[in-house]
Design a protein around this motif. Structure first.
Motif, PDB file in Angstrom:
ATOM      1  N   GLY A  38       1.838  12.158  -1.392  1.00 34.79           N
ATOM      2  CA  GLY A  38       3.427  12.612  -1.138  1.00 34.79           C
ATOM      3  C   GLY A  38       3.294  10.268  -1.944  1.00 34.79           C
ATOM      4  O   GLY A  38       2.835   9.447  -1.874  1.00 34.79           O
ATOM      5  N   THR A  39       4.585   9.987  -2.328  1.00 34.06           N
ATOM      6  CA  THR A  39       5.316   8.734  -1.924  1.00 34.06           C
ATOM      7  C   THR A  39       4.860   7.517  -0.909  1.00 34.06           C
ATOM      8  O   THR A  39       4.098   6.824  -1.783  1.00 34.06           O
ATOM      9  N   ARG A  40       5.787   7.835  -0.454  1.00 35.59           N
ATOM     10  CA  ARG A  40       4.581   7.228   1.190  1.00 35.59           C
ATOM     11  C   ARG A  40       3.133   7.589   1.254  1.00 35.59           C
ATOM     12  O   ARG A  40       2.286   5.665   1.799  1.00 35.59           O
ATOM     13  N   GLN A  41       2.411   8.179   0.972  1.00 35.08           N
ATOM     14  CA  GLN A  41       0.844   7.733   1.835  1.00 35.08           C
ATOM     15  C   GLN A  41       0.379   7.496   1.070  1.00 35.08           C
ATOM     16  O   GLN A  41      -0.569   6.092   0.634  1.00 35.08           O
ATOM     17  N   VAL A  42       0.434   7.233  -1.148  1.00 39.69           N
ATOM     18  CA  VAL A  42      -0.398   6.690  -2.046  1.00 39.69           C
ATOM     19  C   VAL A  42       0.496   5.221  -1.751  1.00 39.69           C
ATOM     20  O   VAL A  42      -0.617   4.698  -2.067  1.00 39.69           O
TER      21      VAL A  42
END
Length: 243
Positions: A38-42
């Motif tokens: 996801g955006t936050r993790q990447v």
């Protein structure tokens, strides 16, 4: 200092880049792509990669999908949260510096046209990166036509990358000759559509080009990427420097 960060379906890797020479100026650092991607993790993973090198003046970031005006429009091999995400703003906020985001294969192609196998090439050049999917970068007289996504052409009723990517080779347990047959079918399809002057074959599998490229017979001259799997990092940094 200018840093290039290359985000793929399997890994996030980066390094400082000498953009005048077209080569890494420090050791590459790689972290597996988080799952879910996801955006936050990447974004957090990219921040961790960049932190290995200290403060940067600019950072180029690649993404495996269509990128328009800093917004990621597709995410075939990433989490759906990336669709229509304001990627440039997300990375700039996390990295604390000026950021340019572009398609991963486009970045690799920029590097190969500037410093590698496509240097000085006129006419139509197509770079294809074989990895988790198939990325593409199309150039006319050295100028990029962005976001072509030729890995999603239909091949025998399937998305081409589902049959001919490096991931498909591994998942279907194909030996090199059988995979080369699939790649040839795909390249012949692209060749029929574009009649290119040159194919450049990149991605992680380019390091093993001697195992499959001699088995592929096309009308178009076909060569391995000179910068191999560092092309995305270098191209991202070159795009950042030019912004």
């Amino acid at each position: 200092m200018i840093i290039g960060i290359d985000i793929g379906g399997s890994g996030v890797k980066g390094a400082p880049v000498d953009v005048a020479a077209g080569k890494l100026s420090g050791e590459r650092y790689r972290i597996p792509t988080p799952q879910p991607s996801g955006t936050r993790q990447v974004v957090e993973t990219a921040r961790e990669v960049a932190a290995q090198f200290g403060a940067a003046d600019r950072i180029g970031v690649t993404f495996p999908g269509v990128v328009l005006n800093g917004v990621t429009r597709t995410a075939a091999n990433m989490d759906p949260s990336w669709i229509d995400a304001p990627a440039t703003q997300l990375f700039a906020d996390a990295l604390g510096t000026r950021v340019v985001v572009l398609n991963d294969a486009d970045a690799a192609g920029i590097a190969e046209m500037e410093f590698g196998a496509g240097r000085g090439q006129r006419g139509v050049t197509i770079m294809l990166t074989f990895g988790t999917g198939i990325g593409s970068a199309v150039f006319l007289d050295g100028k990029l036509v962005p976001n072509t996504e030729l890995g999603h052409l239909e091949l025998h009723g399937h998305d081409a990358e589902d049959r001919a990517s490096d991931r498909a080779r591994e998942e279907d347990n194909l030996d090199w000759p059988h995979w080369a047959h699939r790649v040839q079918s795909y390249l012949q399809h692209v060749e029929a559509l574009f009649s290119p002057d040159l194919f450049i074959i990149g991605g992680g599998v380019s390091k093993k080009a001697d195992r499959f490229l001699p088995l592929i017979k096309l009308r178009t001259r076909t060569v391995p990427a000179a910068l191999q799997n560092e092309a995305g990092i270098i191209g991202a940094a070159v795009a950042a420097a030019a912004s």
